[in-house]
Design a protein around this motif. Sequence first.
Motif, PDB file in Angstrom:
ATOM      1  N   GLY A 393       0.788  -1.222   0.000  1.00  0.00           N
ATOM      2  CA  GLY A 393       0.000   0.000   0.000  1.00  0.00           C
ATOM      3  C   GLY A 393       0.820   1.271   0.000  1.00  0.00           C
ATOM      4  N   GLU A 394       2.158   1.162  -0.167  1.00  0.00           N
ATOM      5  CA  GLU A 394       3.012   2.338  -0.124  1.00  0.00           C
ATOM      6  C   GLU A 394       3.365   2.852  -1.516  1.00  0.00           C
ATOM      7  OE1 GLU A 394       6.416   1.292   2.138  1.00  0.00           O
ATOM      8  OE2 GLU A 394       5.321   1.063   4.028  1.00  0.00           O
ATOM      9  N   LEU A 395       3.218   2.002  -2.518  1.00  0.00           N
ATOM     10  CA  LEU A 395       3.593   2.374  -3.877  1.00  0.00           C
ATOM     11  C   LEU A 395       2.489   2.016  -4.857  1.00  0.00           C
ATOM     12  CD1 LEU A 395       7.277   1.015  -3.994  1.00  0.00           C
ATOM     13  CD2 LEU A 395       6.585   3.409  -3.760  1.00  0.00           C
ATOM     14  N   LEU A 396       2.527   2.662  -6.020  1.00  0.00           N
ATOM     15  CA  LEU A 396       1.716   2.266  -7.159  1.00  0.00           C
ATOM     16  C   LEU A 396       2.648   1.636  -8.178  1.00  0.00           C
ATOM     17  CD1 LEU A 396      -0.571   5.396  -7.709  1.00  0.00           C
ATOM     18  CD2 LEU A 396      -1.006   3.381  -6.296  1.00  0.00           C
ATOM     19  N   LYS A 397       2.301   0.456  -8.623  1.00  0.00           N
ATOM     20  CA  LYS A 397       3.075  -0.215  -9.663  1.00  0.00           C
ATOM     21  C   LYS A 397       2.402   0.016 -11.004  1.00  0.00           C
ATOM     22  CE  LYS A 397       5.296  -3.830  -6.939  1.00  0.00           C
ATOM     23  NZ  LYS A 397       5.544  -5.303  -6.819  1.00  0.00           N
ATOM     24  N   GLY A 398       3.192   0.401 -11.985  1.00  0.00           N
ATOM     25  CA  GLY A 398       2.646   0.709 -13.297  1.00  0.00           C
ATOM     26  C   GLY A 398       3.225  -0.173 -14.377  1.00  0.00           C
ATOM     27  N   SER A 399       2.416  -0.450 -15.388  1.00  0.00           N
ATOM     28  CA  SER A 399       2.859  -1.184 -16.562  1.00  0.00           C
ATOM     29  C   SER A 399       2.481  -0.373 -17.783  1.00  0.00           C
ATOM     30  CB  SER A 399       2.208  -2.573 -16.612  1.00  0.00           C
ATOM     31  OG  SER A 399       2.784  -3.370 -17.622  1.00  0.00           O
ATOM     32  N   ALA A 400       3.467  -0.102 -18.653  1.00  0.00           N
ATOM     33  CA  ALA A 400       3.275   0.791 -19.790  1.00  0.00           C
ATOM     34  C   ALA A 400       3.299   0.019 -21.103  1.00  0.00           C
ATOM     35  CB  ALA A 400       4.364   1.858 -19.801  1.00  0.00           C
ATOM     36  N   ARG A 401       2.487   0.473 -22.051  1.00  0.00           N
ATOM     37  CA  ARG A 401       2.504  -0.035 -23.412  1.00  0.00           C
ATOM     38  C   ARG A 401       2.508   1.173 -24.352  1.00  0.00           C
ATOM     39  NH1 ARG A 401       3.529  -3.613 -20.648  1.00  0.00           N
ATOM     40  NH2 ARG A 401       2.766  -5.766 -20.683  1.00  0.00           N
ATOM     41  N   SER A 402       3.378   1.129 -25.343  1.00  0.00           N
ATOM     42  CA  SER A 402       3.580   2.292 -26.195  1.00  0.00           C
ATOM     43  C   SER A 402       2.990   2.094 -27.576  1.00  0.00           C
ATOM     44  CB  SER A 402       5.073   2.608 -26.294  1.00  0.00           C
ATOM     45  OG  SER A 402       5.272   3.901 -26.836  1.00  0.00           O
ATOM     46  N   ILE A 403       3.139   3.111 -28.402  1.00  0.00           N
ATOM     47  CA  ILE A 403       2.695   3.095 -29.795  1.00  0.00           C
ATOM     48  C   ILE A 403       3.929   3.214 -30.686  1.00  0.00           C
ATOM     49  CG2 ILE A 403       0.431   4.074 -29.292  1.00  0.00           C
ATOM     50  CD1 ILE A 403       1.519   6.791 -30.157  1.00  0.00           C
ATOM     51  N   PRO A 404       3.837   2.829 -31.960  1.00  0.00           N
ATOM     52  CA  PRO A 404       4.991   2.960 -32.855  1.00  0.00           C
ATOM     53  C   PRO A 404       5.512   4.389 -32.889  1.00  0.00           C
ATOM     54  CG  PRO A 404       3.296   1.611 -33.881  1.00  0.00           C
ATOM     55  CD  PRO A 404       2.689   2.166 -32.623  1.00  0.00           C
ATOM     56  N   GLY A 405       6.841   4.510 -32.826  1.00  0.00           N
ATOM     57  CA  GLY A 405       7.465   5.816 -32.887  1.00  0.00           C
ATOM     58  C   GLY A 405       7.747   6.442 -31.544  1.00  0.00           C
ATOM     59  N   LEU A 406       7.323   5.791 -30.456  1.00  0.00           N
ATOM     60  CA  LEU A 406       7.555   6.342 -29.116  1.00  0.00           C
ATOM     61  C   LEU A 406       8.263   5.290 -28.265  1.00  0.00           C
ATOM     62  CD1 LEU A 406       6.918   8.819 -27.219  1.00  0.00           C
ATOM     63  CD2 LEU A 406       5.074   7.396 -26.306  1.00  0.00           C
ATOM     64  N   HIS A 407       9.501   5.532 -27.902  1.00  0.00           N
ATOM     65  CA  HIS A 407      10.293   4.629 -27.063  1.00  0.00           C
ATOM     66  C   HIS A 407       9.913   4.905 -25.613  1.00  0.00           C
ATOM     67  CE1 HIS A 407      13.586   2.467 -25.279  1.00  0.00           C
ATOM     68  NE2 HIS A 407      14.115   2.162 -26.451  1.00  0.00           N
ATOM     69  N   ILE A 408       9.134   4.011 -25.038  1.00  0.00           N
ATOM     70  CA  ILE A 408       8.534   4.301 -23.743  1.00  0.00           C
ATOM     71  C   ILE A 408       9.570   4.368 -22.619  1.00  0.00           C
ATOM     72  CG2 ILE A 408       8.005   1.901 -23.130  1.00  0.00           C
ATOM     73  CD1 ILE A 408       5.723   4.984 -22.580  1.00  0.00           C
ATOM     74  N   ARG A 409      10.633   3.550 -22.712  1.00  0.00           N
ATOM     75  CA  ARG A 409      11.642   3.636 -21.656  1.00  0.00           C
ATOM     76  C   ARG A 409      12.368   4.977 -21.704  1.00  0.00           C
ATOM     77  NH1 ARG A 409      16.755   3.402 -20.387  1.00  0.00           N
ATOM     78  NH2 ARG A 409      17.426   2.374 -18.439  1.00  0.00           N
ATOM     79  N   ASP A 410      12.610   5.500 -22.916  1.00  0.00           N
ATOM     80  CA  ASP A 410      13.246   6.806 -23.032  1.00  0.00           C
ATOM     81  C   ASP A 410      12.350   7.903 -22.476  1.00  0.00           C
ATOM     82  OD1 ASP A 410      15.374   5.544 -24.196  1.00  0.00           O
ATOM     83  OD2 ASP A 410      14.992   6.294 -26.233  1.00  0.00           O
ATOM     84  N   VAL A 411      11.042   7.762 -22.664  1.00  0.00           N
ATOM     85  CA  VAL A 411      10.101   8.732 -22.092  1.00  0.00           C
ATOM     86  C   VAL A 411      10.194   8.721 -20.571  1.00  0.00           C
ATOM     87  CG1 VAL A 411       7.650   9.230 -21.744  1.00  0.00           C
ATOM     88  CG2 VAL A 411       8.508   8.719 -24.035  1.00  0.00           C
ATOM     89  N   LEU A 412      10.220   7.538 -19.984  1.00  0.00           N
ATOM     90  CA  LEU A 412      10.324   7.444 -18.527  1.00  0.00           C
ATOM     91  C   LEU A 412      11.651   8.014 -18.036  1.00  0.00           C
ATOM     92  CD1 LEU A 412       8.801   3.901 -17.913  1.00  0.00           C
ATOM     93  CD2 LEU A 412       7.701   6.123 -17.609  1.00  0.00           C
TER      94      LEU A 412
END
Length: 583
Positions: A393-412
Amino acid sequence: MTPRKIVRRSLPDQPSDWGQALPPLLKRLYLARGVRSEAELNYTLRELASPFDLRGIGRAVTLIADAIRQHQRILILGDFDADGATSTAVAMLGLQMMGATSLDFRVPSRFSDGYGLTPGIIERLEEEGALPDLLITVDNGIAAVDGVVAAVRRGIRVVVTDHHLPGEALPDADAIVNPNQKGCPFLSKNAAGVGVMFYVLTALRRHLAEQGMFEGKGPNLGCLLDLVALGTVADVVPLDHNNRIFVEQGLRRIRQGEARPGILALLEVAGRDHTQISATDLGFVVGPRLNAAGRLDDMSLGIACLLADSREEARRLATELDQMNRERRNIETGMKEQAQELLASLSLDIEGLPWGLALYDPDWHQGVIGILAARIREQTHRPVIAFAPDDGGELLKGSARSIPGLHIRDVLAAVDARHPGLLKKFGGHAMAAGMSIGTDRLETFSAAFDQVVRETITADALEASITTDGPLAPHELTLETAYTLKRSGPWGQHFPEPAFDGEFEVINQRIVGEKHLKMVLRPQGGGAVIDGIAFNTGAEVPDFTRTGARIVYKPDANTFRGRTQLQLLVDYIEPADFGTEVR
């Protein structure tokens, strides 16, 4: 279906060294996927890249070989997805074949441990009196800076085998084998974790053979290729030439009935004939059932299924995994409905939505948020992060899915640089990533995420599109074409299964199974009558018998009541408007 723009793949000029043996349709498809010579369609094992091009593999092999010879305790530390499960199984089976006598594995809990090797895992091993002499990570470890420190302090030697992108700091392991680490000359940067571990075993076998441990070259590691194929496809890594070799060789073993009993059992409970499977079956049939264990409970169950030696034990475990997958689908359905209600509550049309969507509900299951993010991404054509509370209950865990042309790890990484401390941790790939934030930081993160996305892509990237290989001529719409396309893979990520587009007269249509659109089609302009089916359209669809239909489809061989006929699997359908009354 969400309206989409149909985009046809462009064809480069035909290379001069292209042979004449292939039929024109296959040449067209391969050229559109970047294949420049027939050599790239050679899927024999001798075409695999050399394991000795992997940086750090020599040191890793020496450490593992010493541990085997000295009968030391070896622990495999896996991951809770299909790549992690297959990597663990390949490591366990391969090292046993090499002579390891004291061998075990652990898989972190998605819910209590989080991802990868952590100090908490080392502490628990110490409390249990189960500290190994050598710890080998598979499909994880490149970001385990603190976990490796905790292990080394207790005198454990650590070999990291991974494929994920490294961060700024590398763990101080005794050896790191990762094609994506800086300075690694290995050509196939797209190897899955299971592929990296398989390469370590091939190098280890040669090392031990040179040391006189075997008669001849040593054990046949080809018996592990079904597992390598499964992990490679299920992890959705790009199918470059090297990965296509792994997948094709693994598929051949499965079709011949030479696969692990667990893989055959998972196909059996799903009602699939193992002699006819394709890479798609690994990704959408076997992978989800294996992943269900890690999503809802403990991936050790999935690994046990892969390691089972008897058909009876494998079938029992596969049945349990199949039941888990059904439960996972039920949970996912409820979460998707909640997410759609949340989107509706924003009172925005699709153009008014944030460019980067961050969604949260306190009742969401953290094991299913990745699938949920993918479903909402498909609906909105925006990068999506779904959050769920962690067990503490101390954190929120997130899972991301991207679209073509967007590098999601670079965004983070960009969000992390602008807002130090906002992200507790993050990691991943171009199209998928995971992260954690404080429970009180969702609003701040959502705004920061949306801002970076807006600065990274243009509005055109948010326009949903579907890419095809153009039309098939009426004479190409045959059962033989369907068989040819299936045999001509393996198809997968960055080497997509062929899809075609065209306009059809819809002779009749009906809803079957409450949500699937069954049709009888005839190509516009003339041709044979063909069955077609569009899955999960819902019960409310336009009357295509009045307008005709423009469809994107894949030719498929459909067997019903002992009779096999051509059927078009419809990926996308919209009114064609080439006449108000077609018939």
